[in-house]
Design an enzyme around this catalytic site. Structure first.
Site, PDB file in Angstrom:
ATOM      1  N   THR A   1      -0.691 -11.194   3.399  1.00 25.15           N
ATOM      2  CA  THR A   1       0.428 -12.022   3.901  1.00 25.15           C
ATOM      3  C   THR A   1       1.589 -11.218   4.488  1.00 25.15           C
ATOM      4  O   THR A   1       2.634 -11.781   4.802  1.00 25.15           O
ATOM      5  CB  THR A   1       0.993 -12.948   2.800  1.00 25.15           C
ATOM      6  OG1 THR A   1       1.594 -12.146   1.773  1.00 25.15           O
ATOM      7  CG2 THR A   1      -0.092 -13.823   2.210  1.00 25.15           C
TER       8      THR A   1
ATOM      9  N   TYR B   1      -0.870  -8.089   7.821  1.00 21.68           N
ATOM     10  CA  TYR B   1      -2.091  -8.750   8.298  1.00 21.68           C
ATOM     11  C   TYR B   1      -1.893 -10.210   8.703  1.00 21.68           C
ATOM     12  O   TYR B   1      -2.831 -10.847   9.199  1.00 21.68           O
ATOM     13  CB  TYR B   1      -3.223  -8.604   7.269  1.00 21.68           C
ATOM     14  CG  TYR B   1      -3.895  -7.247   7.278  1.00 21.68           C
ATOM     15  CD1 TYR B   1      -3.533  -6.262   8.198  1.00 21.68           C
ATOM     16  CD2 TYR B   1      -4.920  -6.937   6.382  1.00 21.68           C
ATOM     17  CE1 TYR B   1      -4.151  -5.020   8.212  1.00 21.68           C
ATOM     18  CE2 TYR B   1      -5.555  -5.691   6.398  1.00 21.68           C
ATOM     19  CZ  TYR B   1      -5.162  -4.736   7.308  1.00 21.68           C
ATOM     20  OH  TYR B   1      -5.788  -3.511   7.319  1.00 21.68           O
TER      21      TYR B   1
ATOM     22  N   ASP C   1       0.846  -1.208   0.000  1.00 20.12           N
ATOM     23  CA  ASP C   1       0.000   0.000   0.000  1.00 20.12           C
ATOM     24  C   ASP C   1       0.880   1.257   0.000  1.00 20.12           C
ATOM     25  O   ASP C   1       0.706   2.169  -0.833  1.00 20.12           O
ATOM     26  CB  ASP C   1      -0.886  -0.054   1.262  1.00 20.12           C
ATOM     27  CG  ASP C   1      -2.045   0.920   1.246  1.00 20.12           C
ATOM     28  OD1 ASP C   1      -2.303   1.524   0.187  1.00 20.12           O
ATOM     29  OD2 ASP C   1      -2.701   1.062   2.300  1.00 20.12           O
TER      30      ASP C   1
HETATM   31  N1  AR6 Z   1       5.171  -5.391  -4.727  1.00 20.57           N
HETATM   32  C1  AR6 Z   1       4.578  -6.596  -4.558  1.00 20.57           C
HETATM   33  N2  AR6 Z   1       4.328  -7.139  -3.344  1.00 20.57           N
HETATM   34  C2  AR6 Z   1       4.725  -6.424  -2.260  1.00 20.57           C
HETATM   35  C3  AR6 Z   1       5.343  -5.161  -2.349  1.00 20.57           C
HETATM   36  C4  AR6 Z   1       5.566  -4.643  -3.659  1.00 20.57           C
HETATM   37  N3  AR6 Z   1       6.145  -3.443  -3.856  1.00 20.57           N
HETATM   38  N4  AR6 Z   1       5.612  -4.716  -1.081  1.00 20.57           N
HETATM   39  C5  AR6 Z   1       5.180  -5.677  -0.235  1.00 20.57           C
HETATM   40  N5  AR6 Z   1       4.660  -6.713  -0.940  1.00 20.57           N
HETATM   41  P1  AR6 Z   1       1.287  -6.042   3.050  1.00 20.57           P
HETATM   42  P2  AR6 Z   1      -1.333  -6.922   4.063  1.00 20.57           P
HETATM   43  C6  AR6 Z   1       4.074  -7.969  -0.453  1.00 20.57           C
HETATM   44  O1  AR6 Z   1       1.822  -5.913   4.432  1.00 20.57           O
HETATM   45  O2  AR6 Z   1      -0.698  -8.064   4.780  1.00 20.57           O
HETATM   46  C7  AR6 Z   1      -0.628  -1.863   4.925  1.00 20.57           C
HETATM   47  O3  AR6 Z   1      -0.155  -1.037   5.944  1.00 20.57           O
HETATM   48  C8  AR6 Z   1       4.478  -8.432   0.918  1.00 20.57           C
HETATM   49  O4  AR6 Z   1       5.715  -9.152   0.853  1.00 20.57           O
HETATM   50  O5  AR6 Z   1       1.600  -4.986   2.069  1.00 20.57           O
HETATM   51  O6  AR6 Z   1      -2.574  -7.182   3.247  1.00 20.57           O
HETATM   52  C9  AR6 Z   1      -2.074  -1.554   4.554  1.00 20.57           C
HETATM   53  O7  AR6 Z   1      -2.366  -0.185   4.637  1.00 20.57           O
HETATM   54  C10 AR6 Z   1       3.323  -9.355   1.285  1.00 20.57           C
HETATM   55  O8  AR6 Z   1       3.549 -10.669   0.798  1.00 20.57           O
HETATM   56  O9  AR6 Z   1      -0.356  -6.154   3.066  1.00 20.57           O
HETATM   57  C11 AR6 Z   1      -2.846  -2.346   5.550  1.00 20.57           C
HETATM   58  O10 AR6 Z   1      -2.975  -1.646   6.777  1.00 20.57           O
HETATM   59  C12 AR6 Z   1       2.145  -8.762   0.530  1.00 20.57           C
HETATM   60  O11 AR6 Z   1       2.680  -7.773  -0.350  1.00 20.57           O
HETATM   61  C13 AR6 Z   1      -1.985  -3.575   5.760  1.00 20.57           C
HETATM   62  O12 AR6 Z   1      -0.667  -3.192   5.416  1.00 20.57           O
HETATM   63  C14 AR6 Z   1       1.108  -8.121   1.412  1.00 20.57           C
HETATM   64  O13 AR6 Z   1       1.748  -7.467   2.500  1.00 20.57           O
HETATM   65  C15 AR6 Z   1      -2.398  -4.693   4.838  1.00 20.57           C
HETATM   66  O14 AR6 Z   1      -1.656  -5.836   5.160  1.00 20.57           O
END
Ligand code: AR6
Length: 177
Positions: A124, A127, A36
């Protein structure tokens, strides 16, 4: 071999020149860390501005739902923001809510006739959804959606940021050939 309509890559979703990238957002739609944060940083203020307008209209985005904004300065044309479930042990409807994220994102993207759509591994990171369980939900839900919409032009790209997710998806996609 993967399905013709599903591809897998390892890398940064903000760099992809696709029709839409999916954002793992939170219900506030006001940005955060992880993917995000990366999407808002790379995409610039236009995305946040549209998120604020959506908030003003509907008061944020519930878990499992999705909304769409411009891609701002991203190479992607649009961002579909969806809100994954926080992992609480798996007995609070997490798998269904996570599947809803994929289904609702696909519904919104197909409604706009978008073809190339890239998903991160929702829930992943911050969250805490176990990566193996989340990957199964992601692959099964997208495969089922594509089967149910066999005339759809959509091409789905799973984008894994880390090696562990990449290997999990690779095995699942190879298994389900
Ligand atoms: N490109 C692709 N995947 C990514 C990238 C990127 N640039 N950066 C991280 N990931 P997360 P959530 C992966 O924490 O668990 C935020 O604060 C990462 O390795 O981004 O759904 C939001 O505002 C992981 O596998 O999202 C919410 O409050 C995946 O993206 C909260 O985090 C998801 O990790 C959402 O948590």
């Amino acid at each position: 071999m993967l399905s013709a309509k599903i591809e897998l890559v390892k890398g940064d979703i903000t760099k992809l020149e696709v029709d839409a990238v999916v954002n793992a957002a939170n219900s506030s739609l006001l940005g955060g860390g992880g993917v995000d944060g990366a999407i808002h940083r790379a995409g610039g203020p236009e995305i946040l501005e549209e998120c604020k307008q959506i908030r003003a209209r509907q008061g944020g985005c519930p878990t499992g739902e999705a909304v769409i904004t411009t891609g701002g300065r991203l190479p992607a044309r649009y961002v579909v923001h969806t809100v994954g479930p926080v992992w609480q042990g798996g007995k609070n409807g997490e798998p269904e809510l996570l599947a809803n994220c994929y289904r609702n994102s696909l519904r919104i993207a197909s409604g706009k006739q978008l073809q190339h759509v890239a998903f991160p591994s929702i829930s992943t990171g911050v969250y805490g959804y176990p990566k193996d369980k989340a990957a199964k939900v992601a692959v099964q839900t997208v495969k089922k959606w594509l089967q149910e919409h066999e005339n759809s032009i959509m091409q789905i790209l799973f984008v894994c940021f880390d090696e562990e997710n990449y290997h999990l998806y690779k095995e699942l996609l190879a298994d389900e050939r």
